[in-house]
Design an enzyme around this catalytic site. Structure first.
Site, PDB file in Angstrom:
ATOM      1  N   GLU A  39       0.863  -1.185   0.000  1.00  0.00           N
ATOM      2  CA  GLU A  39       0.000   0.000   0.000  1.00  0.00           C
ATOM      3  C   GLU A  39       0.897   1.231   0.000  1.00  0.00           C
ATOM      4  OE1 GLU A  39      -3.488   2.487   2.346  1.00  0.00           O
ATOM      5  OE2 GLU A  39      -2.498   0.878   3.415  1.00  0.00           O
ATOM      6  N   ASP A  72      -2.300  12.140  -2.327  1.00  0.00           N
ATOM      7  CA  ASP A  72      -2.383  13.585  -2.516  1.00  0.00           C
ATOM      8  C   ASP A  72      -2.632  13.846  -4.006  1.00  0.00           C
ATOM      9  OD1 ASP A  72      -1.832  14.006   0.205  1.00  0.00           O
ATOM     10  OD2 ASP A  72       0.319  13.807  -0.137  1.00  0.00           O
ATOM     11  N   ASP A  81       4.952   4.659   3.742  1.00  0.00           N
ATOM     12  CA  ASP A  81       4.654   6.092   3.844  1.00  0.00           C
ATOM     13  C   ASP A  81       5.976   6.812   4.123  1.00  0.00           C
ATOM     14  OD1 ASP A  81       1.703   7.639   4.372  1.00  0.00           O
ATOM     15  OD2 ASP A  81       3.499   8.769   4.938  1.00  0.00           O
ATOM     16  N   ASP A 108     -11.365  10.144  -3.319  1.00  0.00           N
ATOM     17  CA  ASP A 108     -12.582  10.960  -3.264  1.00  0.00           C
ATOM     18  C   ASP A 108     -12.513  12.042  -4.339  1.00  0.00           C
ATOM     19  OD1 ASP A 108     -10.358  12.158  -1.788  1.00  0.00           O
ATOM     20  OD2 ASP A 108     -11.741  13.831  -1.536  1.00  0.00           O
TER      21      ASP A 108
HETATM   22  C1  LIG Z   1      -4.133  11.861   2.051  1.00  0.00           C
HETATM   23  S1  LIG Z   1      -3.124  10.783   2.986  1.00  0.00           S
HETATM   24  C2  LIG Z   1      -3.971   9.204   2.840  1.00  0.00           C
HETATM   25  C3  LIG Z   1      -3.574   8.212   3.913  1.00  0.00           C
HETATM   26  C4  LIG Z   1      -4.253   6.841   3.840  1.00  0.00           C
HETATM   27  N1  LIG Z   1      -3.930   6.154   2.583  1.00  0.00           N
HETATM   28  C5  LIG Z   1      -5.755   6.947   3.968  1.00  0.00           C
HETATM   29  O1  LIG Z   1      -6.442   6.767   2.961  1.00  0.00           O
HETATM   30  O2  LIG Z   1      -6.226   7.175   5.085  1.00  0.00           O
HETATM   31  C6  LIG Z   1      -1.704  10.604   1.936  1.00  0.00           C
HETATM   32  C7  LIG Z   1      -0.534   9.913   2.595  1.00  0.00           C
HETATM   33  O3  LIG Z   1       0.486   9.771   1.615  1.00  0.00           O
HETATM   34  C8  LIG Z   1       1.740  10.065   2.217  1.00  0.00           C
HETATM   35  N2  LIG Z   1       2.637  10.532   1.152  1.00  0.00           N
HETATM   36  C9  LIG Z   1       2.493  11.644   0.391  1.00  0.00           C
HETATM   37  N3  LIG Z   1       3.520  11.753  -0.468  1.00  0.00           N
HETATM   38  C10 LIG Z   1       4.334  10.682  -0.241  1.00  0.00           C
HETATM   39  C11 LIG Z   1       5.559  10.229  -0.801  1.00  0.00           C
HETATM   40  N4  LIG Z   1       6.166  10.913  -1.773  1.00  0.00           N
HETATM   41  N5  LIG Z   1       6.106   9.102  -0.331  1.00  0.00           N
HETATM   42  C12 LIG Z   1       5.499   8.398   0.645  1.00  0.00           C
HETATM   43  N6  LIG Z   1       4.336   8.774   1.216  1.00  0.00           N
HETATM   44  C13 LIG Z   1       3.761   9.900   0.784  1.00  0.00           C
HETATM   45  C14 LIG Z   1       1.448  11.104   3.263  1.00  0.00           C
HETATM   46  O4  LIG Z   1       2.447  11.123   4.284  1.00  0.00           O
HETATM   47  C15 LIG Z   1       0.076  10.663   3.775  1.00  0.00           C
HETATM   48  O5  LIG Z   1       0.186   9.804   4.894  1.00  0.00           O
END
Ligand SMILES: C[S@@+](CC[C@H](N)C(=O)[O-])C[C@H]1O[C@@H](n2cnc3c(N)ncnc32)[C@H](O)[C@@H]1O
Length: 213
Positions: free
Chosen positions: A42, A116, A67, A152
């Site tokens: 994931e 993101d 992450d 979303d």
């Molecule tokens: C909007 S959150 C979604 C978290 C989880 N998947 C959820 O649906 O509840 C996006 C996650 O992606 C991680 N993230 C963003 N850019 C990243 C990168 N370049 N490498 C690793 N993780 C990243 C952020 O730290 C964050 O925890």
């Protein structure tokens, strides 16, 4: 801030954690109790609500929850240890390096959950469902291995469908309303991430698709 730093530091000491740039491409299966199982990942798991539920639902697979934020991973990793989950490991890494982290055909499935969206055109390269990433997924997934994507964000979902069309990849199970009442395409698709629960409480619908790159 101090707590956050403590969690970041503590993450690396956990028995189910991989911190820094790991030297594991091609060898991730060896990190698990049963290396013969399928290997799923994931990307951007956050505190790993979904990853923990998925690992519990599917004891027949191994799962890497990745992450970049160690303090978030720490939370998920501690809870997974408390819950005695053996088929889930946590990796602190920048997903931009996904293509280098894994060997060819090392993964059986990739989950991209509420990434993101990077709406600015100048940041399009960072979208996890952009053509650059899909090329990497193709290399690190076994033949026929699938990417499962939830968001979303309708513009990001539409963008992803456009990218797949350009790459001549036929998506499966495309829906703009995963929880709208139609049967779930798989039992895994019904599991919620933390963001998914939050967005649904706000009345948003959830988009989902899967494809084999
Ligand atoms: C909007 S959150 C979604 C978290 C989880 N998947 C959820 O649906 O509840 C996006 C996650 O992606 C991680 N993230 C963003 N850019 C990243 C990168 N370049 N490498 C690793 N993780 C990243 C952020 O730290 C964050 O925890």
């Amino acid at each position: 801030v101090r707590k956050k730093q403590q969690r970041k530091d503590a993450f690396g000491t956990l028995s189910n954690a991989h911190k820094g740039n790991p030297n594991w491409p091609g060898r991730w299966r060896e990190a698990f109790a049963d290396p013969t199982l399928q290997l799923w990942a994931e990307l951007g798991c956050g505190k790993a609500h979904f990853a923990r539920a998925l690992a519990l639902q599917r004891p027949d697979i191994n799962l890497l929850a990745i992450d970049v934020k160690a303090d978030r991973l720490w939370r998920g990793a501690v809870e997974a240890l408390e819950e005695g989950i053996h088929n889930l490991r946590f990796v602190q890494e920048d997903i931009m390096l996904a293509g280098q982290m894994f060997g060819p055909e090392e993964l059986d499935r990739i989950w991209i959950t509420f990434p993101d969206p990077y709406p600015k055109a100048s940041h399009a390269r960072r979208r996890l469902t952009g053509p650059y990433f899909i090329e990497q997924y193709k290399r690190i997934l076994r033949k026929g291995g699938q990417v499962h994507f939830k968001t979303d964000n309708v513009p990001l979902f539409d963008y992803t469908l456009e990218v797949l069309k350009e790459l001549k990849i036929e998506p499966k199970d495309v829906t703009y309303d995963l929880h709208g009442g139609a049967p779930y395409p798989t039992p895994e698709a019904a599991l919620h991430t933390a963001y998914e629960t939050k967005f649904r409480q706000q009345g948003l619908t959830i988009c989902y698709l899967c494809f084999a790159p």
